[in-house]
Design an enzyme around this catalytic site. Structure first.
Site, PDB file in Angstrom:
ATOM      1  N   ARG A  32       0.824  -1.212   0.000  1.00  0.00           N
ATOM      2  CA  ARG A  32       0.000   0.000   0.000  1.00  0.00           C
ATOM      3  C   ARG A  32       0.860   1.264   0.000  1.00  0.00           C
ATOM      4  O   ARG A  32       1.734   1.418   0.841  1.00  0.00           O
ATOM      5  CB  ARG A  32      -0.932  -0.007   1.219  1.00  0.00           C
ATOM      6  CG  ARG A  32      -1.935  -1.130   1.088  1.00  0.00           C
ATOM      7  CD  ARG A  32      -2.842  -1.292   2.265  1.00  0.00           C
ATOM      8  NE  ARG A  32      -3.751  -2.404   2.002  1.00  0.00           N
ATOM      9  CZ  ARG A  32      -4.903  -2.590   2.586  1.00  0.00           C
ATOM     10  NH1 ARG A  32      -5.314  -1.747   3.508  1.00  0.00           N
ATOM     11  NH2 ARG A  32      -5.656  -3.617   2.284  1.00  0.00           N
ATOM     12  N   SER A 199     -19.719  -1.200   3.443  1.00  0.00           N
ATOM     13  CA  SER A 199     -18.979  -0.138   2.767  1.00  0.00           C
ATOM     14  C   SER A 199     -18.242  -0.606   1.527  1.00  0.00           C
ATOM     15  O   SER A 199     -18.017   0.179   0.616  1.00  0.00           O
ATOM     16  CB  SER A 199     -18.020   0.525   3.740  1.00  0.00           C
ATOM     17  OG  SER A 199     -16.762  -0.039   3.673  1.00  0.00           O
ATOM     18  N   HIS A 227     -21.518   3.729   8.167  1.00  0.00           N
ATOM     19  CA  HIS A 227     -21.630   4.347   6.840  1.00  0.00           C
ATOM     20  C   HIS A 227     -23.031   4.884   6.569  1.00  0.00           C
ATOM     21  O   HIS A 227     -23.330   5.285   5.450  1.00  0.00           O
ATOM     22  CB  HIS A 227     -21.214   3.356   5.749  1.00  0.00           C
ATOM     23  CG  HIS A 227     -19.762   3.024   5.836  1.00  0.00           C
ATOM     24  ND1 HIS A 227     -18.773   3.820   5.281  1.00  0.00           N
ATOM     25  CD2 HIS A 227     -19.119   2.013   6.468  1.00  0.00           C
ATOM     26  CE1 HIS A 227     -17.596   3.297   5.546  1.00  0.00           C
ATOM     27  NE2 HIS A 227     -17.766   2.203   6.264  1.00  0.00           N
ATOM     28  N   LYS A 258     -17.091   9.567   9.492  1.00  0.00           N
ATOM     29  CA  LYS A 258     -17.472   9.490   8.072  1.00  0.00           C
ATOM     30  C   LYS A 258     -18.366  10.697   7.765  1.00  0.00           C
ATOM     31  O   LYS A 258     -17.840  11.790   7.651  1.00  0.00           O
ATOM     32  CB  LYS A 258     -18.149   8.152   7.790  1.00  0.00           C
ATOM     33  CG  LYS A 258     -17.399   6.979   8.450  1.00  0.00           C
ATOM     34  CD  LYS A 258     -16.552   6.194   7.530  1.00  0.00           C
ATOM     35  CE  LYS A 258     -15.949   4.987   8.199  1.00  0.00           C
ATOM     36  NZ  LYS A 258     -14.528   4.801   7.910  1.00  0.00           N
ATOM     37  N   THR A 287      -7.897   3.753  27.932  1.00  0.00           N
ATOM     38  CA  THR A 287      -7.314   4.640  26.918  1.00  0.00           C
ATOM     39  C   THR A 287      -7.800   6.069  27.140  1.00  0.00           C
ATOM     40  O   THR A 287      -8.905   6.292  27.641  1.00  0.00           O
ATOM     41  CB  THR A 287      -7.651   4.130  25.496  1.00  0.00           C
ATOM     42  OG1 THR A 287      -6.899   4.870  24.548  1.00  0.00           O
ATOM     43  CG2 THR A 287      -9.115   4.249  25.153  1.00  0.00           C
ATOM     44  N   THR A 288      -6.968   7.000  26.784  1.00  0.00           N
ATOM     45  CA  THR A 288      -7.296   8.415  26.974  1.00  0.00           C
ATOM     46  C   THR A 288      -8.530   8.789  26.146  1.00  0.00           C
ATOM     47  O   THR A 288      -8.679   8.336  25.020  1.00  0.00           O
ATOM     48  CB  THR A 288      -6.080   9.277  26.543  1.00  0.00           C
ATOM     49  OG1 THR A 288      -4.982   8.896  27.374  1.00  0.00           O
ATOM     50  CG2 THR A 288      -6.337  10.762  26.697  1.00  0.00           C
ATOM     51  N   THR A 373      -8.813  -6.146   2.822  1.00  0.00           N
ATOM     52  CA  THR A 373     -10.048  -5.349   2.947  1.00  0.00           C
ATOM     53  C   THR A 373     -11.159  -5.970   2.099  1.00  0.00           C
ATOM     54  O   THR A 373     -12.329  -5.979   2.502  1.00  0.00           O
ATOM     55  CB  THR A 373      -9.785  -3.885   2.521  1.00  0.00           C
ATOM     56  OG1 THR A 373      -8.615  -3.430   3.201  1.00  0.00           O
ATOM     57  CG2 THR A 373     -10.942  -2.981   2.865  1.00  0.00           C
TER      58      THR A 373
HETATM   59  C1  LIG Z   1     -18.324  -0.776   8.807  1.00  0.00           C
HETATM   60  C2  LIG Z   1     -17.244  -0.070   9.584  1.00  0.00           C
HETATM   61  N1  LIG Z   1     -17.281  -0.129  10.928  1.00  0.00           N
HETATM   62  C3  LIG Z   1     -16.333   0.483  11.668  1.00  0.00           C
HETATM   63  C4  LIG Z   1     -15.298   1.178  11.085  1.00  0.00           C
HETATM   64  C5  LIG Z   1     -14.256   1.822  11.936  1.00  0.00           C
HETATM   65  O1  LIG Z   1     -14.553   3.165  12.102  1.00  0.00           O
HETATM   66  P1  LIG Z   1     -13.406   4.225  12.448  1.00  0.00           P
HETATM   67  O2  LIG Z   1     -12.794   4.630  11.143  1.00  0.00           O
HETATM   68  O3  LIG Z   1     -14.106   5.316  13.144  1.00  0.00           O
HETATM   69  O4  LIG Z   1     -12.431   3.525  13.330  1.00  0.00           O
HETATM   70  C6  LIG Z   1     -15.221   1.273   9.697  1.00  0.00           C
HETATM   71  C7  LIG Z   1     -14.112   2.022   9.066  1.00  0.00           C
HETATM   72  O5  LIG Z   1     -13.955   2.162   7.913  1.00  0.00           O
HETATM   73  C8  LIG Z   1     -16.214   0.616   8.922  1.00  0.00           C
HETATM   74  O6  LIG Z   1     -16.173   0.647   7.589  1.00  0.00           O
END
Ligand SMILES: Cc1ncc(COP(=O)(O)O)c(C=O)c1O
Length: 414
Positions: A32, A199, A227, A258, A287-288, A373
């Protein structure tokens, strides 16, 4: 140096190992390369690409900032004024001085958005999924998880970390889901994890029927609306809201990164369930918390989009124009019901070559999407138009896609 486990025992320098792994990714066309971009707050979707030969102006065609809210004046103003008032960071985890009034306000806003009793904010959508699904599946005694095969990596990670038995049903295959659910006693805890807008496919989950099955088999429903929020439903409340199913979903998860254009993730649900996740989820506790300026920008973005049907209409006008123009070309795209338009190339090397040509010859930036992905052989571009793309930009994009598509086919045929 370390000793290799397999084959003849020999020592290898660590970097040599990593170099070999990277060489494999490169040979498969899956290495990538990030485009070094400057997106401009006052000129979206135009960005400056710091190319190897110097800065160039490009048009972004793959942003998840679907409604351009990252550069909305009210959102920017909210971030600036909260920074001036409260500083740049939150000062700790939510347990240790990291709870700011702006987090509490944001949690009230998301609960109201989804008509749920409570909300809980995480540092990202990924963390919200990983932490909540792990906490719920691990906590429920003898829980069994049921997952659509296309759920996001963060959901898979959460369920894997819970180490509970899981069934994967093929994408939107409800006969298979029913068959899997029916193997268990009604009293055994079950969790169905799914996504409202997938997505990479650009399609929708059959939310209503999944809720019917969940009711029949007594399963908890966990819906990722990452999404969908901001775009679908009344005031951007998501697909479950649009279908009038929101009250039937136990956990609605979303993010601010998004359509809301900021960063951070969340869950909403009953007071008790959310309190349970807040109390046990490691990804929340250790986590912070988000900087107050992010919480303020996210709250402003949600509230702004509750009243922004005009922006959503502009988005849909552009989505429809894009799909309509594509339908007159030879480009192989998915005829999706959503705002996402995947163009499948089906080969990692070709996909990269295709997007490089768009970038270098046409000033169009679309990131190639590869395994893991999407599955190998389904490499694609994922086009996302915004309300800020002009008609001319959309025509130019489709002409460019068609020209490159034609030249690639000629090359392959030759
Ligand atoms: C379906 C889905 N859930 C969760 C996430 C994770 O979200 P974030 O980018 O806020 O970590 C994504 C990220 O692309 C996603 O596509």
């Amino acid at each position: 140096m370390f000793r290799l486990k397999t084959g003849t025992l020999s020592f290898m320098p660590y970097d040599t190992f990593f170099e070999q792994e990277l060489a494999t990714l490169k040979s498969e066309g899956r290495y990538r390369i990030f485009a070094d971009l400057e997106r401009h707050a006052n000129n979206s979707p135009i960005a400056t690409w710091h190319s190897p030969t110097g800065p160039k102006s490009v048009i972004v065609w793959c942003s998840n900032d679907y409604l351009g809210m990252s550069h909305h004046p009210s959102v920017i103003e909210a971030a600036i004024s909260a920074t001036e008032k409260y500083g740049a960071g939150s000062g700790g985890t939510r347990n240790i001085s990291g709870t700011n009034h702006l987090h509490v306000e944001l949690e009230r806003t998301i609960a109201k958005l989804h008509e749920k009793e409570a909300g809980l904010v995480f540092s990202s959508g990924y963390v919200a999924n990983e932490a909540s699904l792990c906490a719920l599946a691990k906590g429920l005694p003898n829980c069994v998880a049921f997952c659509d095969e296309k759920i996001h990596a963060s959901m898979i990670q959460g369920i894997s970390h819970a180490r509970v038995p899981k069934h994967i049903f093929s994408h939107n295959n409800l006969d298979q889901l029913r068959q899997q659910l029916s193997q268990y006693d009604k009293a055994q805890p079950k969790l169905i994890a799914f996504v409202s807008v997938y997505s990479m496919e650009g399609d929708f989950a059959p939310i209503e029927t999944i809720c019917d099955l969940a009711k029949e088999y007594n399963a908890l429903t966990y819906l990722d609306e990452v999404h969908a929020v901001g775009i679908y439903g009344k005031g951007g409340a998501g697909r479950a809201n649009e279908l009038n199913q929101q009250h039937r979903i136990d956990v609605i998860q979303g993010n601010f990164a998004k359509a809301y254009g900021v960063i951070g993730g969340y869950i909403t649900g009953s007071k008790i369930l959310v309190d349970y996740v807040r109390s046990v989820a490691a990804g929340f506790i250790f986590t912070t918390s988000l900087p107050p300026m992010v919480a303020s920008a996210a709250t402003t973005s949600i509230k702004t989009l509750r009243d922004a049907d005009d922006l959503r209409h502009k988005l849909w006008d552009n989505v429809n124009l894009l799909k309509n123009l594509l339908s007159k070309t030879q480009v192989n795209y998915y005829h999706t019901p959503s705002h996402i338009v995947p163009v499948v190339i089906g080969n990692a090397g070709l996909c990269k070559e295709f997007t490089d040509t768009l970038l270098n010859d046409f000033g169009i930036y679309v990131q190639p999407i590869n395994y893991p992905t999407v599955p190998k052989g389904e490499e694609r571009m994922r086009l996302t138009v915004t309300p800020f793309h002009t008609k001319e930009m959309i025509h130019q994009m489709v002409d460019a896609l068609n020209a490159v598509w034609g030249s690639f086919f000629m090359k392959m045929a030759g």
